[in-house]
Design a protein around this motif. Structure first.
Motif, PDB file in Angstrom:
ATOM      1  N   ASP A   1      -1.836  18.675  28.767  1.00  0.00           N
ATOM      2  CA  ASP A   1      -3.224  18.978  29.134  1.00  0.00           C
ATOM      3  C   ASP A   1      -4.121  17.793  28.775  1.00  0.00           C
ATOM      4  O   ASP A   1      -4.908  17.858  27.818  1.00  0.00           O
ATOM      5  CB  ASP A   1      -3.686  20.240  28.418  1.00  0.00           C
ATOM      6  CG  ASP A   1      -5.077  20.685  28.836  1.00  0.00           C
ATOM      7  OD1 ASP A   1      -5.639  20.132  29.815  1.00  0.00           O
ATOM      8  OD2 ASP A   1      -5.624  21.583  28.159  1.00  0.00           O
TER       9      ASP A   1
ATOM     10  N   GLU B   1      -7.162  10.587  15.544  1.00  0.00           N
ATOM     11  CA  GLU B   1      -6.603  11.951  15.516  1.00  0.00           C
ATOM     12  C   GLU B   1      -5.260  11.984  14.789  1.00  0.00           C
ATOM     13  O   GLU B   1      -5.005  12.875  13.983  1.00  0.00           O
ATOM     14  CB  GLU B   1      -6.426  12.486  16.935  1.00  0.00           C
ATOM     15  CG  GLU B   1      -7.708  12.873  17.604  1.00  0.00           C
ATOM     16  CD  GLU B   1      -8.239  14.229  17.176  1.00  0.00           C
ATOM     17  OE1 GLU B   1      -7.550  14.979  16.465  1.00  0.00           O
ATOM     18  OE2 GLU B   1      -9.367  14.545  17.577  1.00  0.00           O
TER      19      GLU B   1
ATOM     20  N   ASP C   1       1.135  18.001  23.576  1.00  0.00           N
ATOM     21  CA  ASP C   1      -0.012  18.800  24.015  1.00  0.00           C
ATOM     22  C   ASP C   1      -0.953  17.981  24.902  1.00  0.00           C
ATOM     23  O   ASP C   1      -1.478  18.491  25.900  1.00  0.00           O
ATOM     24  CB  ASP C   1      -0.796  19.344  22.814  1.00  0.00           C
ATOM     25  CG  ASP C   1      -0.066  20.446  22.077  1.00  0.00           C
ATOM     26  OD1 ASP C   1       0.908  20.999  22.626  1.00  0.00           O
ATOM     27  OD2 ASP C   1      -0.473  20.748  20.935  1.00  0.00           O
ATOM     28  N   ILE C   2      -1.153  16.709  24.544  1.00  0.00           N
ATOM     29  CA  ILE C   2      -2.014  15.850  25.366  1.00  0.00           C
ATOM     30  C   ILE C   2      -1.345  15.574  26.709  1.00  0.00           C
ATOM     31  O   ILE C   2      -2.018  15.576  27.745  1.00  0.00           O
ATOM     32  CB  ILE C   2      -2.347  14.537  24.638  1.00  0.00           C
ATOM     33  CG1 ILE C   2      -3.125  14.817  23.357  1.00  0.00           C
ATOM     34  CG2 ILE C   2      -3.158  13.610  25.554  1.00  0.00           C
ATOM     35  CD1 ILE C   2      -3.315  13.601  22.475  1.00  0.00           C
TER      36      ILE C   2
ATOM     37  N   SER D   1      -8.090  18.204  28.304  1.00  0.00           N
ATOM     38  CA  SER D   1      -8.611  18.796  27.078  1.00  0.00           C
ATOM     39  C   SER D   1      -8.927  17.721  26.039  1.00  0.00           C
ATOM     40  O   SER D   1      -9.994  17.731  25.418  1.00  0.00           O
ATOM     41  CB  SER D   1      -7.613  19.812  26.519  1.00  0.00           C
ATOM     42  OG  SER D   1      -8.111  20.378  25.343  1.00  0.00           O
ATOM     43  N   PHE D   2      -8.004  16.775  25.838  1.00  0.00           N
ATOM     44  CA  PHE D   2      -8.250  15.681  24.900  1.00  0.00           C
ATOM     45  C   PHE D   2      -9.390  14.813  25.401  1.00  0.00           C
ATOM     46  O   PHE D   2     -10.263  14.410  24.631  1.00  0.00           O
ATOM     47  CB  PHE D   2      -6.975  14.845  24.706  1.00  0.00           C
ATOM     48  CG  PHE D   2      -7.108  13.794  23.624  1.00  0.00           C
ATOM     49  CD1 PHE D   2      -6.935  14.128  22.302  1.00  0.00           C
ATOM     50  CD2 PHE D   2      -7.399  12.481  23.949  1.00  0.00           C
ATOM     51  CE1 PHE D   2      -7.053  13.163  21.299  1.00  0.00           C
ATOM     52  CE2 PHE D   2      -7.530  11.509  22.962  1.00  0.00           C
ATOM     53  CZ  PHE D   2      -7.352  11.862  21.636  1.00  0.00           C
ATOM     54  N   GLN D   3      -9.394  14.544  26.678  1.00  0.00           N
ATOM     55  CA  GLN D   3     -10.452  13.740  27.293  1.00  0.00           C
ATOM     56  C   GLN D   3     -11.814  14.383  27.033  1.00  0.00           C
ATOM     57  O   GLN D   3     -12.763  13.704  26.623  1.00  0.00           O
ATOM     58  CB  GLN D   3     -10.207  13.611  28.793  1.00  0.00           C
ATOM     59  CG  GLN D   3     -11.302  12.891  29.547  1.00  0.00           C
ATOM     60  CD  GLN D   3     -11.102  12.944  31.063  1.00  0.00           C
ATOM     61  OE1 GLN D   3     -10.093  13.430  31.551  1.00  0.00           O
ATOM     62  NE2 GLN D   3     -12.067  12.445  31.790  1.00  0.00           N
ATOM     63  N   ASP D   4     -11.896  15.681  27.236  1.00  0.00           N
ATOM     64  CA  ASP D   4     -13.159  16.391  27.034  1.00  0.00           C
ATOM     65  C   ASP D   4     -13.568  16.421  25.564  1.00  0.00           C
ATOM     66  O   ASP D   4     -14.751  16.292  25.239  1.00  0.00           O
ATOM     67  CB  ASP D   4     -13.066  17.818  27.565  1.00  0.00           C
ATOM     68  CG  ASP D   4     -13.023  17.873  29.085  1.00  0.00           C
ATOM     69  OD1 ASP D   4     -13.296  16.843  29.745  1.00  0.00           O
ATOM     70  OD2 ASP D   4     -12.691  18.953  29.618  1.00  0.00           O
ATOM     71  N   SER D   5     -12.596  16.596  24.661  1.00  0.00           N
ATOM     72  CA  SER D   5     -12.929  16.704  23.238  1.00  0.00           C
ATOM     73  C   SER D   5     -13.533  15.408  22.694  1.00  0.00           C
ATOM     74  O   SER D   5     -14.349  15.439  21.781  1.00  0.00           O
ATOM     75  CB  SER D   5     -11.713  17.127  22.419  1.00  0.00           C
ATOM     76  OG  SER D   5     -10.775  16.085  22.331  1.00  0.00           O
ATOM     77  N   TRP D   6     -13.132  14.280  23.256  1.00  0.00           N
ATOM     78  CA  TRP D   6     -13.676  12.990  22.827  1.00  0.00           C
ATOM     79  C   TRP D   6     -14.698  12.440  23.830  1.00  0.00           C
ATOM     80  O   TRP D   6     -15.177  11.319  23.669  1.00  0.00           O
ATOM     81  CB  TRP D   6     -12.548  11.981  22.621  1.00  0.00           C
ATOM     82  CG  TRP D   6     -11.839  12.187  21.324  1.00  0.00           C
ATOM     83  CD1 TRP D   6     -10.672  12.865  21.129  1.00  0.00           C
ATOM     84  CD2 TRP D   6     -12.244  11.733  20.041  1.00  0.00           C
ATOM     85  NE1 TRP D   6     -10.319  12.860  19.800  1.00  0.00           N
ATOM     86  CE2 TRP D   6     -11.275  12.161  19.105  1.00  0.00           C
ATOM     87  CE3 TRP D   6     -13.330  11.001  19.572  1.00  0.00           C
ATOM     88  CZ2 TRP D   6     -11.356  11.879  17.752  1.00  0.00           C
ATOM     89  CZ3 TRP D   6     -13.407  10.724  18.213  1.00  0.00           C
ATOM     90  CH2 TRP D   6     -12.430  11.154  17.328  1.00  0.00           C
ATOM     91  N   MET D   7     -14.996  13.199  24.875  1.00  0.00           N
ATOM     92  CA  MET D   7     -15.932  12.778  25.926  1.00  0.00           C
ATOM     93  C   MET D   7     -15.542  11.413  26.516  1.00  0.00           C
ATOM     94  O   MET D   7     -16.370  10.522  26.687  1.00  0.00           O
ATOM     95  CB  MET D   7     -17.366  12.763  25.399  1.00  0.00           C
ATOM     96  CG  MET D   7     -17.851  14.160  25.062  1.00  0.00           C
ATOM     97  SD  MET D   7     -19.559  14.210  24.520  1.00  0.00           S
ATOM     98  CE  MET D   7     -19.380  13.863  22.788  1.00  0.00           C
TER      99      MET D   7
END
Length: 97
Positions: free
Chosen positions: A55, A27, A51-52, A58-64
């Motif tokens: 939240d 990223e 931002d990470i 959100s980053f965790q979810d975006s990269w699963m």
């Protein structure tokens, strides 16, 4: 800008990000294309890390990812970015790519 145009100090931020997550390294490297100069890129990286921190899910979810990135390591990386930002651009090391 391209990561090949970064000073050694700024490029080291990307390399240190892999200690946290290879996804974070990816990223941060890709983020360089949004900026015209290193100063703006450093600010953009700092904001992205913040931002990470604010939240992590959100980053965790975006990269699963199975778990969020470690908070302490993100704080450390943000501090490292701030240290690089304090170095005048003329005093940073030019990389030979």
């Amino acid at each position: 800008m391209d990561t090949d145009d970064l000073s050694e100090e700024a490029f080291r931020i990307i390399k240190r990000a892999i200690q946290i997550s290879p996804f974070l390294e990816t990223e941060l490297g890709a983020l360089s294309g949004k900026y015209k100069n290193e100063e703006d890129y450093l600010k953009g990286m700092k904001d992205f890390i913040q931002d990470i921190i604010d939240d992590p899910v959100s980053f965790q979810d975006s990269w699963m990812l199975e778990a969020p990135l470690e908070h302490d390591k993100l704080i450390w990386l943000r501090g490292y970015i701030e240290k690089v930002m304090e170095i005048p651009i003329k005093d940073r090391t030019i990389r030979n790519c």
